[in-house]
Design a protein around this motif. Structure first.
Motif, short mmCIF file in Angstrom:
data_model
loop_
_atom_site.label_atom_id
_atom_site.label_comp_id
_atom_site.label_asym_id
_atom_site.label_seq_id
_atom_site.Cartn_x
_atom_site.Cartn_y
_atom_site.Cartn_z
N SER A 1 0.12 -0.74 8.58
CA SER A 1 0.18 -0.83 7.12
C SER A 1 1.52 -1.40 6.68
O SER A 1 2.48 -1.49 7.46
CB SER A 1 -0.07 0.54 6.49
N LEU B 1 -5.40 6.44 2.33
CA LEU B 1 -5.81 5.24 1.60
C LEU B 1 -7.32 5.20 1.48
O LEU B 1 -8.04 5.70 2.37
CB LEU B 1 -5.33 3.97 2.33
N TRP C 1 -5.89 -2.81 6.08
CA TRP C 1 -6.77 -3.20 4.97
C TRP C 1 -7.86 -4.20 5.38
O TRP C 1 -8.58 -4.70 4.52
CB TRP C 1 -5.93 -3.79 3.83
N ALA D 1 -1.88 -0.41 -3.70
CA ALA D 1 -2.21 1.02 -3.78
C ALA D 1 -1.04 1.76 -4.37
O ALA D 1 0.11 1.56 -3.96
CB ALA D 1 -2.52 1.59 -2.39
N LEU E 1 0.82 -1.22 0.00
CA LEU E 1 0.00 0.00 0.00
C LEU E 1 0.85 1.26 0.00
O LEU E 1 0.47 2.29 0.60
CB LEU E 1 -0.96 -0.03 1.21
N HIS E 2 2.00 1.20 -0.67
CA HIS E 2 2.85 2.40 -0.78
C HIS E 2 3.82 2.21 -1.95
O HIS E 2 4.82 1.50 -1.82
CB HIS E 2 3.61 2.63 0.53
N GLY F 1 -4.84 5.72 -3.35
CA GLY F 1 -3.90 6.24 -2.36
C GLY F 1 -3.18 7.50 -2.80
O GLY F 1 -3.10 7.83 -3.98
N THR G 1 0.60 5.33 -4.43
CA THR G 1 0.50 6.46 -3.49
C THR G 1 1.49 7.56 -3.89
O THR G 1 2.44 7.83 -3.17
CB THR G 1 0.82 5.99 -2.04
#
Ligand code: AMP
Ligand code: MN
Ligand code: MN
Ligand code: MN
Length: 281
Positions: free
Chosen positions: A248, A83, A277, A39, A10-11, A66, A41
């Motif tokens: 995360s 997010l 998540w 995601a 997620l990054h 994101g 970002t």
């Protein structure tokens, strides 16, 4: 579904900010890294979200939108990842536009400072690495400084020239923490403190930051990130437990040549933490 069984990254960054690959190319690498929930970002910019979501769908990965927002807190820069935001929400879109405007002027000042150190043409050189001129960043200067031989690696550039306190550094006032969190909240998103181990705060400042973040509705911190050492995985897992934050996980991938982690390849979160998540599966 057990959220711990999902390989979430997620990054990540693309050419929409300071990454070297397109959203589609990063999606393909995430798929190759067996990412199941992804995601993109990019810094202070949502322009890659539609492409990233479409690419994720094409690759058979779940996607969550994101953005990584630059914040100034106690005179230092903190990154807050939003997010599951609505990438079209006007409050978020306009807020991000307001913090992007200063980047060009700052970049010219960085070029002037580097010229005073004997490195000519750094602003123009950095621009050659930029896809989105509004998002010109220290990363683009670093690529130019390596290319022209002023430094031997990105790390070397930051250590000698561009990290806070070094002679090419130009301070900049980014968003206030309260504003960034208001933009994330207004757009329906979840706020996550990015790579807390990177900030040079005292213990007292760190607890004030985490307290304020929580009081403003902040829900999570990055525990497993490409920007943490293994010791920091343990340290920030404890912080998440202490403050009751969700956790995360993200590579902070910027490209193939910068020596960082590939998407999806970091260790799993400790199983007693609640993944950020959890509600998105
Ligand atoms: P800026 O937003 O222009 O201040 O640039 C910040 C970006 O520089 C971050 O998003 C990272 O990609 C990169 N960066 C910051 N510090 C370092 C470092 N020590 N090593 C490598 N990249 C860094
Ligand atoms: Mn970056
Ligand atoms: Mn960051
Ligand atoms: Mn990042």
């Amino acid at each position: 579904m057990n959220p711990h069984s999902v390989n979430a990254d997620l990054h990540c960054h693309s050419t929409v900010s300071d990454g070297t690959l397109s959203p589609e190319e990063v999606a393909a690498l995430a798929k190759a890294g067996k990412v199941g929930l992804w995601a993109l970002t990019d810094h202070d910019e949502l322009g890659g979200q539609a492409r990233a979501a479409a690419a994720a769908q094409a690759q058979g990965m779940r996607y969550v939108s994101g953005v990584e927002i630059s914040v100034t807190w106690a005179n230092r820069t903190v990154h807050v990842v939003g997010l599951a935001v609505d990438p079209g929400h006007p409050i978020l879109v306009d807020g991000l536009a307001s913090i992007r405007t200063g980047r060009q002027a700052r970049a010219r000042t960085m070029g002037d400072k580097l010229a005073a150190l004997g490195i000519q043409g750094a602003y123009e050189g950095a621009l050659r690495f930029v896809s989105n001129p509004d998002l010109i960043s220290r990363t683009h200067f670093a690529r130019y400084l390596v290319e022209c031989g002023a430094a031997c690696s990105t790390q070397d550039v930051f250590k000698r020239f561009l990290a806070e306190g070094k002679p090419g550094y130009v301070a900049h006032r980014w968003a206030a923490l309260g504003d960034a969190m208001e933009w994330i909240r207004a757009s329906g998103g979840t706020a996550v403190i990015a790579h807390p181990g990177r900030y040079q705060y005292t213990d007292l400042e760190f607890s004030a930051l985490f307290d304020e973040f929580r009081a403003r509705g902040g829900e999570a911190i990055e525990v497993i990130t490409g920007s943490h050492t293994p010791d920091q995985f343990v340290e920030y897992a404890d912080v998440a437990r202490h403050y009751g934050f969700r956790a995360s996980r993200g590579s902070d991938f910027h490209g193939l040549d910068d020596g960082r982690h590939m998407p999806g390849t970091l260790p799993d979160l400790p199983t007693d933490l609640v993944p950020v998540w959890t509600d998105w599966l």
